[in-house]
Scaffold this motif. Structure first.
Motif, PDB file in Angstrom:
ATOM      1  N   ASP A  82     -51.512 -12.674  46.278  1.00 50.74           N
ATOM      2  CA  ASP A  82     -52.059 -11.367  46.632  1.00 50.74           C
ATOM      3  C   ASP A  82     -50.933 -10.336  46.704  1.00 50.74           C
ATOM      4  O   ASP A  82     -49.873 -10.620  47.295  1.00 50.74           O
ATOM      5  N   LEU A  83     -51.169  -9.159  46.157  1.00 53.64           N
ATOM      6  CA  LEU A  83     -50.244  -8.059  46.396  1.00 53.64           C
ATOM      7  C   LEU A  83     -50.709  -7.329  47.647  1.00 53.64           C
ATOM      8  O   LEU A  83     -51.865  -6.906  47.727  1.00 53.64           O
ATOM      9  N   ALA A 115     -45.680  -6.897  41.183  1.00 54.48           N
ATOM     10  CA  ALA A 115     -46.225  -8.044  40.466  1.00 54.48           C
ATOM     11  C   ALA A 115     -45.127  -8.814  39.743  1.00 54.48           C
ATOM     12  O   ALA A 115     -45.134 -10.055  39.719  1.00 54.48           O
ATOM     13  N   GLY A 116     -44.181  -8.081  39.165  1.00 54.81           N
ATOM     14  CA  GLY A 116     -43.071  -8.735  38.488  1.00 54.81           C
ATOM     15  C   GLY A 116     -42.248  -9.580  39.436  1.00 54.81           C
ATOM     16  O   GLY A 116     -41.848 -10.702  39.097  1.00 54.81           O
ATOM     17  N   ARG A 117     -42.011  -9.056  40.629  1.00 55.40           N
ATOM     18  CA  ARG A 117     -41.282  -9.838  41.629  1.00 55.40           C
ATOM     19  C   ARG A 117     -42.056 -11.092  42.015  1.00 55.40           C
ATOM     20  O   ARG A 117     -41.467 -12.165  42.197  1.00 55.40           O
ATOM     21  N   ALA A 118     -43.376 -10.952  42.145  1.00 48.73           N
ATOM     22  CA  ALA A 118     -44.194 -12.099  42.527  1.00 48.73           C
ATOM     23  C   ALA A 118     -44.064 -13.224  41.509  1.00 48.73           C
ATOM     24  O   ALA A 118     -43.905 -14.401  41.864  1.00 48.73           O
ATOM     25  N   LEU A 119     -44.105 -12.871  40.225  1.00 48.24           N
ATOM     26  CA  LEU A 119     -44.001 -13.897  39.190  1.00 48.24           C
ATOM     27  C   LEU A 119     -42.572 -14.424  39.056  1.00 48.24           C
ATOM     28  O   LEU A 119     -42.346 -15.632  38.950  1.00 48.24           O
ATOM     29  N   LYS A 120     -41.587 -13.525  39.072  1.00 50.80           N
ATOM     30  CA  LYS A 120     -40.195 -13.922  38.862  1.00 50.80           C
ATOM     31  C   LYS A 120     -39.637 -14.717  40.033  1.00 50.80           C
ATOM     32  O   LYS A 120     -38.950 -15.726  39.850  1.00 50.80           O
TER      33      LYS A 120
END
Length: 258
Positions: free
Chosen positions: A83-84, A100-105
């Motif tokens: 969740d963001l 979102a990029g931080r969440a994936l990376k």
């Protein structure tokens, strides 16, 4: 083989229900993954039973990323979605991209989830999807709009509200969301949305006609001292844990342990 987002469209076509549970640390992630959950959600719902906040609003991006990293270490098979949290994606599509990029990376998650279906959110989802970030949508009762809704009240009861929520769900599908959570809306409306969309719907307090169901795992395990009326408790681990701890304290005081 680990589950990917492409399985979800296939399962909807096959009529195979999708089981979703939440996790907030390594142990909870290990257990729900071993239980066979198709999707493990690191939900902003952890703000309340795990961190003690009154709503999801205070949760920060740093806090949920911290928990998501631990969850990733415990999940081996299920799709993992993060969740963001509030204000990490509403300001602009660019801000959402960074979050979102931080969440994936940083966590190894395969997708993120955003609340809301109004035009700006649909635009943001399209922006993320075009950049290669899978997105799960969320309409109906969106807890980050707690103050706007006046609490955790069921949404979509009036004809106008139902039409708005249906339109939002359609907009999110067009934006590229691979699945949509339908929270605390009438079952008839959830059925209409599920039949209209080609992507799967995941219900929570939305009746039996969705393509899948999600519950907050602390509610399933009976860990919280409060849960929403639509949740189901499968075991009362809270009471069992308290009694076990009480027994330990008693054994220490009576010198029967060790």
């Amino acid at each position: 083989m680990a589950i990917t987002i492409h399985k979800f469209a296939q399962w909807k076509q096959e009529g195979r229900p999708i089981a979703v549970l939440t996790a907030w640390d390594f142990l909870s992630a290990q257990m729900v993954d071993a239980a066979g959950a198709d999707l493990v959600l690191v939900g902003d719902s952890l703000a309340m039973p795990v961190l003690g906040y009154e709503t999801t609003l205070p949760l920060t991006l740093e806090e949920i990323l911290h928990h998501a990293k631990a969850v990733r270490r415990g999940v081996k098979q299920a799709l993992m979605v993060v969740d963001l949290p509030f204000l990490s994606y509403q300001v602009s599509p660019q801000a959402a991209m960074l979050a979102a990029g931080r969440a994936l990376k940083e966590t190894g998650a395969q997708a993120v989830k955003l609340e809301g279906g109004y035009e700006a959110i649909a635009t943001t989802i399209a922006f993320l999807v075009q950049a290669g970030i899978p997105v799960m949508g969320h309409v109906g009762l969106t807890p980050q709009s707690y103050h706007q809704f006046g609490g955790f009240r069921q949404q979509g009861k009036s004809d106008d509200e139902a039409e708005r929520i249906l339109a939002e769900a359609i907009a999110l599908e067009k934006a590229g969301a691979f699945s949509i959570v339908l929270e605390h809306i009438p079952a008839k409306l959830a059925q209409q949305i599920s039949q209209t969309l080609t992507i799967p719907t995941i219900g929570i307090g939305a009746g039996p006609f969705c393509d899948g169901q999600v519950l907050v795992t602390s509610d399933v395990w009976g860990l919280s001292d409060w849960q929403p009326p639509f949740a189901k408790t499968y075991v009362n681990l809270r009471q069992q844990a308290i009694e076990a701890a009480q027994q330990f304290c008693e054994d220490v005081r009576t010198q029967t342990f060790p």
